[in-house]
Scaffold this active site. Structure first.
Site, PDB file in Angstrom:
ATOM      1  N   GLU A  28       0.884  -1.157   0.000  1.00 15.98           N
ATOM      2  CA  GLU A  28       0.000   0.000   0.000  1.00 15.98           C
ATOM      3  C   GLU A  28       0.926   1.212   0.000  1.00 15.98           C
ATOM      4  O   GLU A  28       1.793   1.310   0.880  1.00 15.98           O
ATOM      5  CB  GLU A  28      -0.869  -0.029   1.257  1.00 15.98           C
ATOM      6  CG  GLU A  28      -1.955   1.009   1.237  1.00 15.98           C
ATOM      7  CD  GLU A  28      -2.858   0.918   2.469  1.00 15.98           C
ATOM      8  OE1 GLU A  28      -3.552   1.897   2.734  1.00 15.98           O
ATOM      9  OE2 GLU A  28      -2.842  -0.116   3.155  1.00 15.98           O
ATOM     10  N   ARG A  84       5.868 -13.491   9.134  1.00 12.55           N
ATOM     11  CA  ARG A  84       6.527 -12.228   8.849  1.00 12.55           C
ATOM     12  C   ARG A  84       7.868 -12.157   9.548  1.00 12.55           C
ATOM     13  O   ARG A  84       8.145 -12.900  10.493  1.00 12.55           O
ATOM     14  CB  ARG A  84       5.647 -11.060   9.257  1.00 12.55           C
ATOM     15  CG  ARG A  84       5.320 -10.990  10.746  1.00 12.55           C
ATOM     16  CD  ARG A  84       4.614  -9.690  11.105  1.00 12.55           C
ATOM     17  NE  ARG A  84       3.534  -9.360  10.188  1.00 12.55           N
ATOM     18  CZ  ARG A  84       3.492  -8.219   9.474  1.00 12.55           C
ATOM     19  NH1 ARG A  84       4.438  -7.315   9.599  1.00 12.55           N
ATOM     20  NH2 ARG A  84       2.492  -7.978   8.685  1.00 12.55           N
ATOM     21  N   LYS A 134       4.521   0.126  11.032  1.00 11.51           N
ATOM     22  CA  LYS A 134       4.431   1.417  10.345  1.00 11.51           C
ATOM     23  C   LYS A 134       4.161   2.548  11.344  1.00 11.51           C
ATOM     24  O   LYS A 134       4.747   3.612  11.272  1.00 11.51           O
ATOM     25  CB  LYS A 134       3.286   1.360   9.337  1.00 11.51           C
ATOM     26  CG  LYS A 134       3.729   1.556   7.913  1.00 11.51           C
ATOM     27  CD  LYS A 134       2.581   1.376   6.943  1.00 11.51           C
ATOM     28  CE  LYS A 134       3.030   0.535   5.756  1.00 11.51           C
ATOM     29  NZ  LYS A 134       1.949   0.201   4.839  1.00 11.51           N
TER      30      LYS A 134
HETATM   31  P1  ATP Z   1      -0.052  -2.062   6.841  1.00 12.99           P
HETATM   32  O1  ATP Z   1      -0.176  -2.207   8.305  1.00 12.99           O
HETATM   33  O2  ATP Z   1      -0.225  -0.658   6.364  1.00 12.99           O
HETATM   34  O3  ATP Z   1      -0.794  -3.075   6.029  1.00 12.99           O
HETATM   35  P2  ATP Z   1       2.284  -3.480   5.961  1.00 12.99           P
HETATM   36  O4  ATP Z   1       3.620  -3.403   6.595  1.00 12.99           O
HETATM   37  O5  ATP Z   1       1.560  -4.774   5.901  1.00 12.99           O
HETATM   38  O6  ATP Z   1       1.461  -2.346   6.643  1.00 12.99           O
HETATM   39  P3  ATP Z   1       1.940  -3.308   3.122  1.00 12.99           P
HETATM   40  O7  ATP Z   1       2.254  -2.176   2.228  1.00 12.99           O
HETATM   41  O8  ATP Z   1       0.541  -3.781   3.176  1.00 12.99           O
HETATM   42  O9  ATP Z   1       2.446  -2.872   4.528  1.00 12.99           O
HETATM   43  O10 ATP Z   1       2.905  -4.530   2.847  1.00 12.99           O
HETATM   44  C1  ATP Z   1       3.193  -5.040   1.570  1.00 12.99           C
HETATM   45  C2  ATP Z   1       3.603  -6.481   1.669  1.00 12.99           C
HETATM   46  O11 ATP Z   1       4.713  -6.654   2.536  1.00 12.99           O
HETATM   47  C3  ATP Z   1       2.488  -7.336   2.217  1.00 12.99           C
HETATM   48  O12 ATP Z   1       2.306  -8.431   1.339  1.00 12.99           O
HETATM   49  C4  ATP Z   1       2.974  -7.796   3.560  1.00 12.99           C
HETATM   50  O13 ATP Z   1       2.546  -9.097   3.833  1.00 12.99           O
HETATM   51  C5  ATP Z   1       4.493  -7.729   3.419  1.00 12.99           C
HETATM   52  N1  ATP Z   1       5.108  -7.462   4.728  1.00 12.99           N
HETATM   53  C6  ATP Z   1       4.888  -6.400   5.527  1.00 12.99           C
HETATM   54  N2  ATP Z   1       5.593  -6.515   6.674  1.00 12.99           N
HETATM   55  C7  ATP Z   1       6.286  -7.672   6.597  1.00 12.99           C
HETATM   56  C8  ATP Z   1       7.207  -8.361   7.467  1.00 12.99           C
HETATM   57  N3  ATP Z   1       7.545  -7.880   8.669  1.00 12.99           N
HETATM   58  N4  ATP Z   1       7.722  -9.536   7.043  1.00 12.99           N
HETATM   59  C9  ATP Z   1       7.400 -10.024   5.832  1.00 12.99           C
HETATM   60  N5  ATP Z   1       6.552  -9.443   4.981  1.00 12.99           N
HETATM   61  C10 ATP Z   1       5.990  -8.282   5.338  1.00 12.99           C
END
Ligand code: ATP
Ligand code: MG
Length: 589
Positions: free
Chosen positions: A62, A293, A303
């Site tokens: 996002e 994750r 975030k």
């Molecule tokens: P939000 O809380 O805004 O959703 P987010 O960190 O999930 O934050 P996104 O932009 O939705 O942000 O993340 C993009 C991709 O990165 C998603 O597919 C998510 O699963 C992956 N991702 C985010 N954080 C992690 C992490 N700590 N480890 C592995 N993958 C991650």
């Protein structure tokens, strides 16, 4: 993508996702792509090319923030699978939320994925591009009896959701006629109703043990301007509805996400099944696969917390080298190869675990050890005066640029009567086992001469202000007499008259505690007060020509990079990327 055999093992370690992909390819699962039922709108509008046999993954951020180390795991996984199995990975901006997205973030995401060494070719997509299809699909769900407009208030909906042990209650609007639903939904779209007055819900099962199947919301009214579609829409799809459709329209084969979406998978499958039954989507449908994750010690990856650190100025900005953002990592001197090695090394699994920061640091060291030329730098300077070396004389000493890569040649360093050495390399009264400089002891000045310490000067406060020694003229490294002098100490140095006095930032871990904010504690209390120290160091003259982002090993100190933002031509500023060895526990205890 640059191929780097060392950091890119030819046969990446097996993991459960690779196993799924291999089995799907072996079974020819995607070779038989076909319409699920009657041909529908997607047939003519499918977003991605319909090549069969290939896997398609996607990285769907996002654009509402900067990418962090956790995203790097997901990027390496998704793009890495595509690379290793001859497939394609899409970069998709998940911009269904009208109020949030910003171009600044989208641009930085593009830079970060490229920097990590990956390429989406022509496959850059925006979820908002699919709003028309999403709306048509919702109309189809209404027509086929799988969705209805609910006019309960948000509070009523919440109250009727039930509990984990108790079924929810059906909405009084659940049995509206298809015509009425369709009419209301279309009027929602053109803005006839205020925000929150109606929502569109999937009609599944209010008694399901899985809350996500208790008639989840799929569209909400929002009178908001979208950065891409402007004021065209007054309804916006929910993420859980939009995401599976995005995957399906792009012909994604494996939709890989983090574990918190596991409970959403039944809805993901339910929705795509309904749409495929209606002939709106191709089979086989994308398969959602969850992995755990990245949780990393000594940083925060949420975030919200990252925003707080930046906004409250606990760090200098989104690209502060201490912040676990990818733009911060880049400034710090972490390398894409190091991140790819890290992703390979930690692997993927379904069990939640914490990775120690030292694993990431070791990957960076491993990569930098290959890549970084060696240089001399004195960080905590003390003057060394060679009393028997003539005033005004200078000569060159030659040092290899890389001990394991002789083909990189040698560079010349000036040697003269006054040098800088590290303060810790002299002791007036040596402790047991100390074999560096102390009165009467001899050491080698690395790539230079053997010198014997004769004494030291003190300033008015009793602090050592200079060390004196005498050199042995025929002991020069590489010269005929070099081998006849056996000494234990081997010190680095730079010529005082020739040194480049540089700003050097010594970065360390941002948080002192391994799990910042654990046990409900304010995570800010766990900040490491010594995470940044700015010093003036004396560097060998050659470093004055360092280009932004060029990295070096400062011998005995660690890896350093010329800062890509603050360096000026002829005036590079250096950041410490990582020390030579893991010294965390030892220095902090
Ligand atoms: P939000 O809380 O805004 O959703 P987010 O960190 O999930 O934050 P996104 O932009 O939705 O942000 O993340 C993009 C991709 O990165 C998603 O597919 C998510 O699963 C992956 N991702 C985010 N954080 C992690 C992490 N700590 N480890 C592995 N993958 C991650
Ligand atoms: Mg997310």
């Amino acid at each position: 993508m640059s191929a780097d055999p060392k950091n890119h093992p030819a046969a990446p370690a097996a993991n459960f996702i690779r196993n799924i992909v291999e089995a799907d390819l072996a079974a020819g699962k995607f070779a038989s792509r076909r319409w699920g039922g009657q041909p529908g709108p997607a047939q003519t509008h499918a977003a991605a090319p319909l090549d069969t046999a290939k896997i398609r993954t996607r990285f769907p951020p996002e654009p509402n923030g900067y990418l962090h180390y956790g995203h790097a795991k997901s990027i390496c996984l998704n793009f890495g699978l595509a690379r290793d199995f001859g497939g394609v990975c899409h970069l998709r901006f998940d911009d269904t939320n009208p109020e949030k997205e910003e171009k600044e973030f989208a641009d930085s995401i593009i830079d970060a994925v490229r920097w990590l060494g990956f390429d989406w070719q022509e496959n850059l997509y925006h979820a908002s591009y699919y709003f028309d299809w999403m709306f048509q699909f919702a109309e189809y769900l209404i027509e086929s009896g799988h969705a209805y407009v609910d006019s309960q208030s948000a509070d009523e909906i919440r109250a009727n959701r039930g509990t984990p042990t108790e079924a929810g209650r059906n909405s009084p609007y659940r049995e509206r006629s298809r015509e009425e639903n369709l009419d209301l939904f279309r009027r929602m779209k053109v803005g006839e109703f205020p925000d929150g007055s109606h929502i569109l819900r999937a009609k599944i099962d209010m008694a399901s043990p899985n809350f996500n199947l208790r008639d989840p919301a799929i569209y909400r009214i929002r009178h908001a301007t979208h950065h891409n579609t402007g004021d065209q829409w007054c309804v916006y799809p929910m993420y859980t509805y939009a995401h599976p459709i995005e995957d399906a329209l792009e012909n994604i084969t494996h939709s890989i996400c983090t574990l918190e979406f596991e409970d959403q998978r039944p809805f993901y499958d339910w929705l795509l099944e309904r749409l495929a039954e209606g002939g709106l989507l191709l089979r086989p449908l994308p398969q959602q696969i969850e992995f755990s994750r990245l949780n990393l010690n000594h940083v925060v990856l949420s975030k919200r917390k990252l925003i707080q650190l930046v906004e409250e100025k606990h760090v200098a900005g989104w690209d502060d080298p201490r912040l676990p953002t990818l733009i911060g990592a880049r400034r710090r001197g972490y390398t894409p190869q190091g991140f790819r090695l890290f992703a390979e090394r930690i692997g993927v699994s379904k069990s939640d675990s914490w990775i120690d920061m030292s694993v990431l640091e070791d990957c960076m060291r491993e990569d930098l050890n290959e890549r970084a030329q060696r240089r001399m730098a004195v960080l905590d300077p003390l003057k060394l005066i060679i009393d028997n070396y003539p005033h005004g004389q200078e000569e060159e000493c030659f040092a290899p640029n890389h001990p394991q890569q002789p083909e990189l040649g040698k560079r010349a360093m000036k040697f003269s009567r006054e040098l800088w050495i590290e303060r810790e390399d002299f002791m007036e009264v040596p402790t047991k086992g100390y074999f560096r400089l102390f009165p009467g002891n001899s050491v080698r000045l690395r790539y230079g001469f053997v010198v014997k310490c004769t004494g030291s000067d003190k300033d008015a406060d009793g602090k050592i202000s200079a060390v004196h020694c005498e050199y042995i003229p025929d002991s020069k490294s590489g010269g005929p007499g070099a081998d006849s002098y056996k000494v234990k100490g081997n010190l680095h140095w730079v010529s005082a008259a020739h040194a480049y006095a540089a700003e050097v930032r010594l970065y360390d871990r941002l948080f002192a505690a391994p799990k910042p904010g654990a046990d409900e504690r304010d995570f800010l209390l766990d900040l490491n007060p010594n995470s940044k120290q700015v010093i003036t160091a004396y560097l060998e003259a050659a470093l004055q020509q360092a280009q932004p982002e060029e990295c070096f090993q400062f011998e005995r100190h660690g890896y350093f990079v010329a800062d890509r933002i603050d360096s000026r031509p002829g005036v590079p500023v250096f950041n410490r990327t990582v020390t030579l060895r893991d010294s965390w526990g030892k220095t902090q205890a």
